[in-house]
Structure formats: C-alpha cells, structure tokens
Scaffold this motif. Structure first.
Motif, PDB file in Angstrom:
ATOM      1  N   PHE A   1      68.771  85.413 -64.053  1.00  0.00           N
ATOM      2  CA  PHE A   1      67.699  85.308 -62.942  1.00  0.00           C
ATOM      3  C   PHE A   1      67.690  86.815 -62.199  1.00  0.00           C
ATOM      4  O   PHE A   1      66.988  86.792 -61.102  1.00  0.00           O
ATOM      5  CB  PHE A   1      68.494  84.451 -61.891  1.00  0.00           C
ATOM      6  CG  PHE A   1      68.419  82.879 -62.524  1.00  0.00           C
ATOM      7  CD1 PHE A   1      67.172  82.241 -62.762  1.00  0.00           C
ATOM      8  CD2 PHE A   1      69.790  82.537 -62.934  1.00  0.00           C
ATOM      9  CE1 PHE A   1      67.141  80.879 -63.130  1.00  0.00           C
ATOM     10  CE2 PHE A   1      69.601  81.256 -63.101  1.00  0.00           C
ATOM     11  CZ  PHE A   1      68.639  80.341 -63.544  1.00  0.00           C
ATOM     12  N   GLY A   2      68.219  87.874 -62.582  1.00  0.00           N
ATOM     13  CA  GLY A   2      68.236  89.213 -62.032  1.00  0.00           C
ATOM     14  C   GLY A   2      69.097  89.095 -60.540  1.00  0.00           C
ATOM     15  O   GLY A   2      68.849  89.922 -59.767  1.00  0.00           O
ATOM     16  N   ILE A   3      70.184  88.491 -60.708  1.00  0.00           N
ATOM     17  CA  ILE A   3      71.205  88.396 -59.446  1.00  0.00           C
ATOM     18  C   ILE A   3      72.351  88.585 -59.702  1.00  0.00           C
ATOM     19  O   ILE A   3      73.054  88.548 -60.767  1.00  0.00           O
ATOM     20  CB  ILE A   3      71.092  86.832 -58.787  1.00  0.00           C
ATOM     21  CG1 ILE A   3      69.750  86.410 -58.492  1.00  0.00           C
ATOM     22  CG2 ILE A   3      71.885  86.927 -57.554  1.00  0.00           C
ATOM     23  CD1 ILE A   3      69.574  84.892 -58.084  1.00  0.00           C
ATOM     24  N   CYS A   4      73.095  89.673 -59.015  1.00  0.00           N
ATOM     25  CA  CYS A   4      74.327  90.435 -58.902  1.00  0.00           C
ATOM     26  C   CYS A   4      75.327  89.149 -58.722  1.00  0.00           C
ATOM     27  O   CYS A   4      75.151  88.316 -58.171  1.00  0.00           O
ATOM     28  CB  CYS A   4      74.434  91.492 -58.285  1.00  0.00           C
ATOM     29  SG  CYS A   4      74.565  91.233 -56.337  1.00  0.00           S
ATOM     30  N   HIS A   5      76.457  89.387 -59.278  1.00  0.00           N
ATOM     31  CA  HIS A   5      77.488  88.517 -59.061  1.00  0.00           C
ATOM     32  C   HIS A   5      77.969  88.044 -57.407  1.00  0.00           C
ATOM     33  O   HIS A   5      78.065  86.858 -57.325  1.00  0.00           O
ATOM     34  CB  HIS A   5      78.830  88.935 -59.621  1.00  0.00           C
ATOM     35  CG  HIS A   5      78.966  88.595 -61.159  1.00  0.00           C
ATOM     36  ND1 HIS A   5      78.942  87.612 -61.662  1.00  0.00           N
ATOM     37  CD2 HIS A   5      79.221  89.533 -62.118  1.00  0.00           C
ATOM     38  CE1 HIS A   5      79.143  87.474 -63.010  1.00  0.00           C
ATOM     39  NE2 HIS A   5      79.292  88.680 -63.135  1.00  0.00           N
ATOM     40  N   ASN A   6      77.791  89.034 -56.653  1.00  0.00           N
ATOM     41  CA  ASN A   6      77.890  88.633 -55.146  1.00  0.00           C
ATOM     42  C   ASN A   6      77.234  87.816 -54.665  1.00  0.00           C
ATOM     43  O   ASN A   6      77.453  86.887 -53.777  1.00  0.00           O
ATOM     44  CB  ASN A   6      78.017  89.923 -54.447  1.00  0.00           C
ATOM     45  CG  ASN A   6      79.248  91.030 -54.812  1.00  0.00           C
ATOM     46  OD1 ASN A   6      80.312  90.628 -55.389  1.00  0.00           O
ATOM     47  ND2 ASN A   6      79.196  92.116 -54.594  1.00  0.00           N
ATOM     48  N   CYS A   7      75.930  88.210 -55.004  1.00  0.00           N
ATOM     49  CA  CYS A   7      74.627  87.187 -54.618  1.00  0.00           C
ATOM     50  C   CYS A   7      74.800  85.847 -54.813  1.00  0.00           C
ATOM     51  O   CYS A   7      74.451  85.005 -54.303  1.00  0.00           O
ATOM     52  CB  CYS A   7      73.193  87.778 -54.476  1.00  0.00           C
ATOM     53  SG  CYS A   7      73.192  89.319 -53.602  1.00  0.00           S
ATOM     54  N   GLY A   8      75.085  85.734 -56.369  1.00  0.00           N
ATOM     55  CA  GLY A   8      75.041  84.500 -57.029  1.00  0.00           C
ATOM     56  C   GLY A   8      76.395  83.634 -56.126  1.00  0.00           C
ATOM     57  O   GLY A   8      75.961  82.361 -56.265  1.00  0.00           O
ATOM     58  N   TYR A   9      77.496  84.287 -56.176  1.00  0.00           N
ATOM     59  CA  TYR A   9      78.275  83.440 -55.478  1.00  0.00           C
ATOM     60  C   TYR A   9      78.191  83.156 -53.962  1.00  0.00           C
ATOM     61  O   TYR A   9      78.484  81.927 -53.592  1.00  0.00           O
ATOM     62  CB  TYR A   9      79.796  84.232 -55.342  1.00  0.00           C
ATOM     63  CG  TYR A   9      80.448  84.568 -56.731  1.00  0.00           C
ATOM     64  CD1 TYR A   9      80.542  83.467 -57.544  1.00  0.00           C
ATOM     65  CD2 TYR A   9      80.931  85.727 -56.965  1.00  0.00           C
ATOM     66  CE1 TYR A   9      81.325  83.526 -58.839  1.00  0.00           C
ATOM     67  CE2 TYR A   9      81.489  85.924 -58.393  1.00  0.00           C
ATOM     68  CZ  TYR A   9      81.760  84.842 -59.082  1.00  0.00           C
ATOM     69  OH  TYR A   9      82.139  84.916 -60.337  1.00  0.00           O
ATOM     70  N   LYS A  10      77.339  83.708 -53.321  1.00  0.00           N
ATOM     71  CA  LYS A  10      77.009  83.515 -51.996  1.00  0.00           C
ATOM     72  C   LYS A  10      75.946  82.417 -52.080  1.00  0.00           C
ATOM     73  O   LYS A  10      75.936  81.497 -51.113  1.00  0.00           O
ATOM     74  CB  LYS A  10      76.267  84.617 -51.180  1.00  0.00           C
ATOM     75  CG  LYS A  10      77.387  85.788 -50.899  1.00  0.00           C
ATOM     76  CD  LYS A  10      76.535  86.941 -50.238  1.00  0.00           C
ATOM     77  CE  LYS A  10      77.636  88.195 -50.154  1.00  0.00           C
ATOM     78  NZ  LYS A  10      76.804  89.462 -49.701  1.00  0.00           N
ATOM     79  N   ILE A  11      75.124  82.408 -52.955  1.00  0.00           N
ATOM     80  CA  ILE A  11      74.051  81.322 -53.073  1.00  0.00           C
ATOM     81  C   ILE A  11      74.904  80.044 -53.469  1.00  0.00           C
ATOM     82  O   ILE A  11      74.236  78.943 -52.988  1.00  0.00           O
ATOM     83  CB  ILE A  11      72.887  81.736 -54.151  1.00  0.00           C
ATOM     84  CG1 ILE A  11      72.147  82.827 -53.490  1.00  0.00           C
ATOM     85  CG2 ILE A  11      72.053  80.409 -54.675  1.00  0.00           C
ATOM     86  CD1 ILE A  11      71.180  83.558 -54.624  1.00  0.00           C
ATOM     87  N   LEU A  12      75.788  80.010 -54.524  1.00  0.00           N
ATOM     88  CA  LEU A  12      76.471  78.935 -54.828  1.00  0.00           C
ATOM     89  C   LEU A  12      77.521  78.339 -53.594  1.00  0.00           C
ATOM     90  O   LEU A  12      77.248  77.165 -53.492  1.00  0.00           O
ATOM     91  CB  LEU A  12      77.480  79.178 -55.823  1.00  0.00           C
ATOM     92  CG  LEU A  12      76.897  79.547 -57.385  1.00  0.00           C
ATOM     93  CD1 LEU A  12      77.833  80.065 -58.193  1.00  0.00           C
ATOM     94  CD2 LEU A  12      76.325  78.165 -57.693  1.00  0.00           C
ATOM     95  N   ILE A  13      78.137  79.117 -52.806  1.00  0.00           N
ATOM     96  CA  ILE A  13      78.653  78.566 -51.632  1.00  0.00           C
ATOM     97  C   ILE A  13      77.608  77.915 -50.695  1.00  0.00           C
ATOM     98  O   ILE A  13      78.022  76.927 -50.170  1.00  0.00           O
ATOM     99  CB  ILE A  13      79.466  79.700 -50.946  1.00  0.00           C
ATOM    100  CG1 ILE A  13      80.351  80.254 -51.765  1.00  0.00           C
ATOM    101  CG2 ILE A  13      79.707  79.467 -49.504  1.00  0.00           C
ATOM    102  CD1 ILE A  13      81.344  81.489 -51.417  1.00  0.00           C
ATOM    103  N   VAL A  14      76.506  78.343 -50.342  1.00  0.00           N
ATOM    104  CA  VAL A  14      75.318  77.736 -49.475  1.00  0.00           C
ATOM    105  C   VAL A  14      75.043  76.541 -50.065  1.00  0.00           C
ATOM    106  O   VAL A  14      75.051  75.801 -49.225  1.00  0.00           O
ATOM    107  CB  VAL A  14      74.381  78.689 -49.163  1.00  0.00           C
ATOM    108  CG1 VAL A  14      73.397  78.072 -48.526  1.00  0.00           C
ATOM    109  CG2 VAL A  14      74.881  80.036 -48.635  1.00  0.00           C
ATOM    110  N   LEU A  15      74.789  76.759 -51.363  1.00  0.00           N
ATOM    111  CA  LEU A  15      74.203  75.328 -52.030  1.00  0.00           C
ATOM    112  C   LEU A  15      75.592  74.143 -51.847  1.00  0.00           C
ATOM    113  O   LEU A  15      74.966  73.222 -51.655  1.00  0.00           O
ATOM    114  CB  LEU A  15      74.161  75.581 -53.564  1.00  0.00           C
ATOM    115  CG  LEU A  15      72.649  75.948 -53.733  1.00  0.00           C
ATOM    116  CD1 LEU A  15      72.491  76.433 -55.197  1.00  0.00           C
ATOM    117  CD2 LEU A  15      71.591  75.216 -53.114  1.00  0.00           C
TER     118      LEU A  15
END
Length: 68
Positions: free
Chosen positions: A38-52
């Motif tokens: 998806f072109g997303i770095c690890h930090n942003c990926g973890y933030k998105i998963l936490i919000v979900l």
C-alpha cells in the motif's frame, strides 16, 4: 489523440533498492526493509491498525448494549 496515446503516460515500477515515500506521512523509507503493498511505512501502518482496533472495540460495545 488516438487510443494508444491515452495510455502512454503511466508510472513505471521503481528499481529495487530505491527509497519510496509514505502515502500518509510523506517520509521516505526503504522498500527492501519495509515491503508494503500500500506504500505505507511501518509507523503509519501501526497507527492505522491501532485506530481500527479502537473503532472495532467501540462498535462492538455499542452493538452489545443495543445503542445502535
């Protein structure tokens, strides 16, 4: 403009090892160290998963108590 000319301008894949830019925070990261479809770095990926995860918990409590 012919049918062929409309499809000439498209993005080509970058060579291996070239750093990419995160779609969320716009920082550069190495695709070899962080393979992301998806072109997303690890930090942003973890933030998105936490919000979900928080949204899923909130929706489950709302559904459980019948507030919906």
């Amino acid at each position: 403009m012919s049918h062929h000319e409309a499809f000439e301008h498209h993005d080509h894949a970058r060579p291996a090892g070239v750093s990419k830019t995160c779609r969320v925070c716009k920082t550069t990261y190495s695709h070899e160290k962080n393979p992301s479809h998806f072109g997303i770095c690890h930090n942003c990926g973890y933030k998105i998963l936490i919000v979900l995860f928080i949204v899923m918990i909130s929706v489950s409590y709302i559904a459980w108590f019948g507030v919906i």
